[in-house]
Each structure stands twice: as structure tokens, then as C-alpha cells.
Design an enzyme around this catalytic site. Structure first.
Site, short mmCIF file in Angstrom:
data_model
loop_
_atom_site.label_atom_id
_atom_site.label_comp_id
_atom_site.label_asym_id
_atom_site.label_seq_id
_atom_site.Cartn_x
_atom_site.Cartn_y
_atom_site.Cartn_z
N GLU A 212 -52.37 11.09 43.84
CA GLU A 212 -53.00 9.81 42.29
C GLU A 212 -53.75 8.49 42.40
OE1 GLU A 212 -50.37 8.60 39.03
OE2 GLU A 212 -48.69 10.15 39.59
N HIS B 29 -46.36 10.68 44.77
CA HIS B 29 -44.75 11.95 44.26
C HIS B 29 -44.51 12.77 44.50
CE1 HIS B 29 -45.65 12.40 40.47
NE2 HIS B 29 -46.47 11.51 40.46
N ASP C 66 -52.95 11.37 31.10
CA ASP C 66 -52.11 11.99 31.85
C ASP C 66 -51.98 12.66 31.53
OD1 ASP C 66 -50.52 12.02 34.27
OD2 ASP C 66 -50.78 9.95 35.09
N HIS D 11 -40.65 11.97 38.97
CA HIS D 11 -40.94 11.13 39.77
C HIS D 11 -40.49 11.10 40.61
CE1 HIS D 11 -44.12 7.91 38.29
NE2 HIS D 11 -44.69 9.05 38.75
N ASP E 220 -48.45 17.94 36.49
CA ASP E 220 -48.39 16.14 36.41
C ASP E 220 -49.97 16.09 36.84
OD1 ASP E 220 -48.40 13.38 35.67
OD2 ASP E 220 -47.06 12.97 37.56
N GLU F 154 -55.89 13.11 39.53
CA GLU F 154 -54.39 13.58 39.61
C GLU F 154 -54.26 14.77 39.40
OE1 GLU F 154 -51.21 12.38 37.64
OE2 GLU F 154 -49.77 12.16 39.17
MN MN Z 1 -49.46 11.71 35.97
MN MN Z 2 -47.95 10.48 38.62
#
Ligand code: MN
Ligand code: MN
Length: 290
Positions: free
Chosen positions: A188, A155, A85, A163, A96, A276
Site C-alpha cells: 500500500e 504488511h 480502504d 496487520h 485488504d 492498495e
Molecule cells: Mn487497507
Molecule cells: Mn493494509
């Protein structure tokens, strides 16, 4: 809606992320050092002109999130289900994205989170309710024979805030919120063969500054000065100067200035997969930037 130059920064962060992720994926194989992969990712982000939005997360097996190597970590990949990630920012605008690399022989579980992410992206457009997104994620994962992790969510992504609201649920929730045109979000889905819930583990390697107050002890204040450069972004313990670090970090946590993020683990020890992407919500669709 932001100015076009803001979206350009989001897109640039996404481009850097894609390149770094593609180069890191082939490094994830049995006997390879986990720390080496994390350090490669973080160094490459900087080399490409990006900023690190959060420490490179490498979670394995029943770990779902918030796992990053320790300083001098000697561990290597084994027959693991590996989640990579990555977070990149350009001038604070964050991309992200995560992918699961399966070294454990459970590719169906990887497929479940990937299919759920695809299904979610297909229905996202301005005006959609986040509950509908959660519903399609849950339905897809269940149709593959697994469970979503209900207490982890996607998010919003805001400047220097990885976030941000709104949470994007991974299951049908009674009440969601409507997504507005122009917002940037991360979706995600997590899939598991366990019960579908994560709890805090014992290890804490990722921290974030949550208050501007200053501690009284000079040695603690010295660490605070060091932490300033991370703004509101999370950082890894291994990035920080090691002298008296445990003491200073625990002091800052007691004062409510720094928050630790324990590794999140599936409560029943189930394997966890994650997929994600970050995207811009548009009228009639969305633009995936990672
Ligand atoms: Mn992530
Ligand atoms: Mn994330």
C-alpha cells in the site's frame, strides 16, 4: 505455503472485496453522506457471505488511515481526496484493498500511488527483499513529483490478523526481509504533496482487543462480551451499544485490554493518496487477489 483450501478462502475474500469496491466507488461524489458509503460497504460484505475484516475506512485529504464515520455522522463529501480502504475476510483469511477517488482536482497525486503499486507488483516474487519493493515504490512516487509516506507500510495478512509481519516499506530501507513463496501480503503505497510523514490525530473511531484479561466492573465486562465476536479484528465505535460506551472503552484502554487507533494525518497537512492490493507471493511472480 498453506493448503489450497486456505488460498481459496483468500481468493473468495478478494472476489467479494472487488465487487463491493466497484459498487461503492460511484457512490463517492460531492454531497453524498460518508456514513452511507461506509454502511453500504459493510452491509454488502455480509450479504455476499464475507466477514468485515476492519471497519470501512474513508480517509479524506490530509488523513491517511484509520478514519471511519461516527455514529449518526452527518458529514458529506466535498472537494476531497478520498481514500476508500476495505477489508474482507472468509473464515479469518483477509483481503485488504484501497483506492483513491479524487474530487479535489489533484489526479496526478492519485496517479503517483497507483503507479507505485503497479511497479511494486511487477517485481514481486518469492525471494525478493522487501527493501527492493520499498525502493521501487519510493522511486516511482518521486519520479511523479511527490513523496512517499515513509512511516506507513504494507504488511503481511494472517488469519484474523490484518496487520501481520513483515512490514512492506514505502521507501528504500537499509535492511528488509526476504518474502517466502506462499505468503499473503498487502502492498500500500501512500503518496503526498506534504513532507511524507503521518502523526496521530485526535479522533479515535477504531479499536481492537489486544488482551484476554477481564475487567472488574460488570458494565465494562458486559461490553467485553460484546467485543468477543470481533476476535482480534478491529471494530468501529459506531458498531457498539452506545450505553456508557465512552466510559467502558476508556476503562478497557487504561487496563491495556483494548487499543485505540487514532486517525493518522499527514504532519504538514499535505494531501494524501493511497493505492492498495493484496496478493499471494509465488515462485517467479505473484497473484493479485483484490
Ligand atoms: Mn487497507
Ligand atoms: Mn493494509
Amino acid at each position: 505455503m498453506y493448503d489450497e483450501e486456505v488460498y481459496e478462502k483468500y481468493r473468495k475474500a478478494g472476489e467479494i472485496l472487488k465487487e463491493v469496491k466497484n459498487e461503492a466507488i460511484p457512490m463517492i461524489k460531492k454531497e453524498e453522506s460518508i456514513l452511507k458509503v461506509a454502511e453500504f460497504v459493510e452491509k454488502k460484505i455480509i450479504e455476499m457471505g464475507g466477514g468485515i475484516a476492519f471497519p470501512c475506512n474513508i480517509a479524506r485529504n490530509e488523513e491517511a488511515a484509520h478514519s471511519t464515520p461516527q455514529r449518526n455522522d452527518k458529514r458529506v463529501f466535498e472537494d476531497d481526496m478520498v481514500k476508500l480502504d476495505i477489508g474482507v475476510h472468509v473464515d479469518g483469511y483477509i483481503a485488504d484493498s484501497a483506492i483513491t477517488i479524487d474530487l479535489s482536482g489533484n489526479s496526478e497525486l492519485v496517479r503517483a500511488s497507483e503507479e507505485a503499486l503497479k511497479a511494486a507488483i511487477e517485481i514481486i516474487e518469492a525471494g525478493i527483499n522487501t527493501s527492493e519493493i520499498g525502493d521501487v515504490i519510493e522511486t516511482t512516487i518521486k519520479s511523479e513529483g511527490f513523496r512517499p509516506i515513509y512511516n506507513l507500510t504494507g504488511h503481511g495478512l494472517m488469519r484474523y490478523i490484518p496487520h501481520a509481519p513483515p512490514p512492506i516499506p514505502n521507501r528504500k530501507v537499509p535492511q528488509g526481509v526476504e518474502l517466502l513463496e506462499g505468503v499473503v501480503i498487502a502492498i500500500e503505497p501512500f503518496a503526498t504533496d506534504g513532507v511524507g510523514k503521518v502523526v496521530d490525530g485526535e479522533k479515535v473511531e477504531i479499536f481492537q482487543t489486544v488482551s484476554n484479561s477481564m475487567a472488574r466492573l460488570p458494565m465494562v465486562r458486559k461490553l467485553q462480551k460484546e467485543l468477543k465476536k470481533y476476535e482480534t479484528l478491529p471494530y468501529a465505535k459506531r458498531w457498539l451499544p452506545p450505553e456508557k460506551l465512552e466510559f467502558a472503552l476508556s476503562n478497557l484502554q487504561k487496563l491495556g485490554i483494548v487499543r485505540g487507533y487514532p486517525v493518522l494525518k499527514e504532519v504538514s497537512g499535505g494531501l494524501v493518496s493511497q493505492a492498495e492490493h493484496s496478493l499471494i507471493v509465488l515462485d517467479g511472480g505473484c497473484e493479485v487477489i483484490t
